[in-house]
Design a protein around this motif. Structure first.
Motif, mmCIF file in Angstrom:
data_model
loop_
_atom_site.group_PDB
_atom_site.id
_atom_site.type_symbol
_atom_site.label_atom_id
_atom_site.label_comp_id
_atom_site.label_asym_id
_atom_site.label_seq_id
_atom_site.Cartn_x
_atom_site.Cartn_y
_atom_site.Cartn_z
ATOM 1 N N GLY A 89 -8.627 3.955 2.787
ATOM 2 C CA GLY A 89 -7.896 3.024 3.774
ATOM 3 C C GLY A 89 -8.143 1.505 3.220
ATOM 4 O O GLY A 89 -8.210 0.696 4.390
ATOM 5 N N GLY A 90 -7.599 1.022 2.124
ATOM 6 C CA GLY A 90 -7.622 -0.212 1.723
ATOM 7 C C GLY A 90 -6.166 -0.475 1.831
ATOM 8 O O GLY A 90 -5.377 0.006 1.048
ATOM 9 N N TYR A 91 -6.191 -1.908 2.185
ATOM 10 C CA TYR A 91 -4.497 -2.450 1.851
ATOM 11 C C TYR A 91 -4.692 -3.344 0.608
ATOM 12 O O TYR A 91 -5.256 -4.085 0.645
ATOM 13 C CB TYR A 91 -4.536 -3.586 3.215
ATOM 14 N N ARG A 137 1.323 -1.889 0.098
ATOM 15 C CA ARG A 137 0.035 -1.889 1.107
ATOM 16 C C ARG A 137 0.466 -1.134 2.483
ATOM 17 O O ARG A 137 -0.429 -0.703 2.936
ATOM 18 C CB ARG A 137 -0.100 -3.537 1.446
ATOM 19 N N ASN A 138 1.668 -0.789 2.764
ATOM 20 C CA ASN A 138 1.878 0.003 3.851
ATOM 21 C C ASN A 138 1.696 1.561 3.598
ATOM 22 O O ASN A 138 1.410 2.735 4.337
ATOM 23 C CB ASN A 138 3.312 0.057 4.225
ATOM 24 N N TRP A 139 1.529 2.011 2.147
ATOM 25 C CA TRP A 139 1.142 3.233 1.573
ATOM 26 C C TRP A 139 -0.371 3.194 1.378
ATOM 27 O O TRP A 139 -0.881 4.349 1.639
ATOM 28 C CB TRP A 139 1.950 3.525 0.465
ATOM 29 N N THR A 149 5.110 3.979 -5.483
ATOM 30 C CA THR A 149 4.998 3.179 -3.952
ATOM 31 C C THR A 149 3.845 3.455 -3.299
ATOM 32 O O THR A 149 3.122 2.357 -2.822
ATOM 33 C CB THR A 149 6.277 3.762 -3.240
ATOM 34 N N ALA A 150 3.151 4.727 -3.386
ATOM 35 C CA ALA A 150 1.832 5.131 -2.747
ATOM 36 C C ALA A 150 0.639 4.210 -3.450
ATOM 37 O O ALA A 150 -0.062 3.830 -2.945
ATOM 38 C CB ALA A 150 1.582 6.580 -2.660
ATOM 39 N N LEU A 151 0.946 3.923 -4.645
ATOM 40 C CA LEU A 151 -0.178 3.017 -5.588
ATOM 41 C C LEU A 151 -0.161 1.718 -5.184
ATOM 42 O O LEU A 151 -0.997 0.911 -5.211
ATOM 43 C CB LEU A 151 0.039 3.306 -6.944
ATOM 44 N N THR A 152 1.148 1.020 -4.974
ATOM 45 C CA THR A 152 1.561 -0.356 -4.759
ATOM 46 C C THR A 152 1.800 -0.961 -3.605
ATOM 47 O O THR A 152 1.592 -2.236 -3.422
ATOM 48 C CB THR A 152 2.312 -0.706 -5.883
ATOM 49 N N GLU A 171 -5.799 -7.450 -4.942
ATOM 50 C CA GLU A 171 -6.756 -7.621 -3.932
ATOM 51 C C GLU A 171 -6.694 -6.421 -2.943
ATOM 52 O O GLU A 171 -5.722 -5.972 -2.629
ATOM 53 C CB GLU A 171 -6.545 -8.878 -2.929
ATOM 54 N N VAL A 172 -8.017 -5.914 -2.573
ATOM 55 C CA VAL A 172 -7.782 -4.800 -1.340
ATOM 56 C C VAL A 172 -8.839 -5.324 -0.151
ATOM 57 O O VAL A 172 -9.905 -5.786 -0.608
ATOM 58 C CB VAL A 172 -8.492 -3.639 -2.010
#
Length: 182
Positions: free
Chosen positions: A50-52, A41-43, A36-39, A64-65
């Protein structure tokens, strides 16, 4: 954290660049939490630079980031006005929550934008005691400037500590609830 690199070029020629960088870290968290932390966007904006991340988790899906406001402001303060999308790629393999492979093309400056697409692989392995190993392999053939950046070569110039730093920040966030810089 363990890390290793494979290089090409001749020593001292100015062409030395890690063509494969491997990082392995152990995190006291579930495979699902790491995934979840890798995939999600809220993480993804909560650790590293700090990339979404926007990712269609299927082979052929987009990757995309976009920079957070804080990341964008820091880059602008160093004279780099970032494009809307700072990294692009394609999802190549998905085996949630254990394996993710995607291409990676950094667009943050003309030098890296002119380099080849590279490949990032994440392997999450569950270990005893509520822990997982996370191995990240970044294949960087054709992207020598990116190899230096993600290897942490420009840390003293404000470009961050590369993958070693971002993975350490991820570990800190998942284990303590706080980033390294909090």
């Amino acid at each position: 954290m363990t890390s290793s690199t494979t290089t090409s070029g001749s020593p001292g020629s100015g062409t030395d660049a890690a063509t494969t960088q491997v990082y392995k870290i152990y995190i006291k968290a579930s495979a699902e939490a790491i995934w979840t932390a890798l995939t999600d966007r809220n993480w993804t904006a909560r650790w590293g630079f700090g990339g979404y991340v926007d990712m269609d988790l299927r082979p052929g899906g987009h990757y995309e980031v976009r920079a957070s406001k804080e990341f964008r402001a820091g880059a602008l303060a160093r004279g780099n006005d970032l494009p809307e999308i700072i990294i692009e790629g394609e999802v190549l393999e998905v085996d949630a929550p254990h394996r993710l492979v995607h291409s990676f093309h950094m667009l943050m400056d003309p030098g890296t934008a002119g380099e080849a697409f590279t490949t990032v692989t994440y392997e999450i392995v569950e270990r005893p005691g509520g822990m997982c190993s996370l191995t990240m392999v970044h294949e960087l053939a054709g992207a020598p400037q990116l190899a230096l950046i993600v290897g942490g070569a420009y840390e003293e110039y404000g470009a961050g500590g590369g993958h070693a730093w971002t993975l350490s920040d991820l570990k800190s966030l998942l284990e303590t609830g706080s980033r390294m810089s909090d």
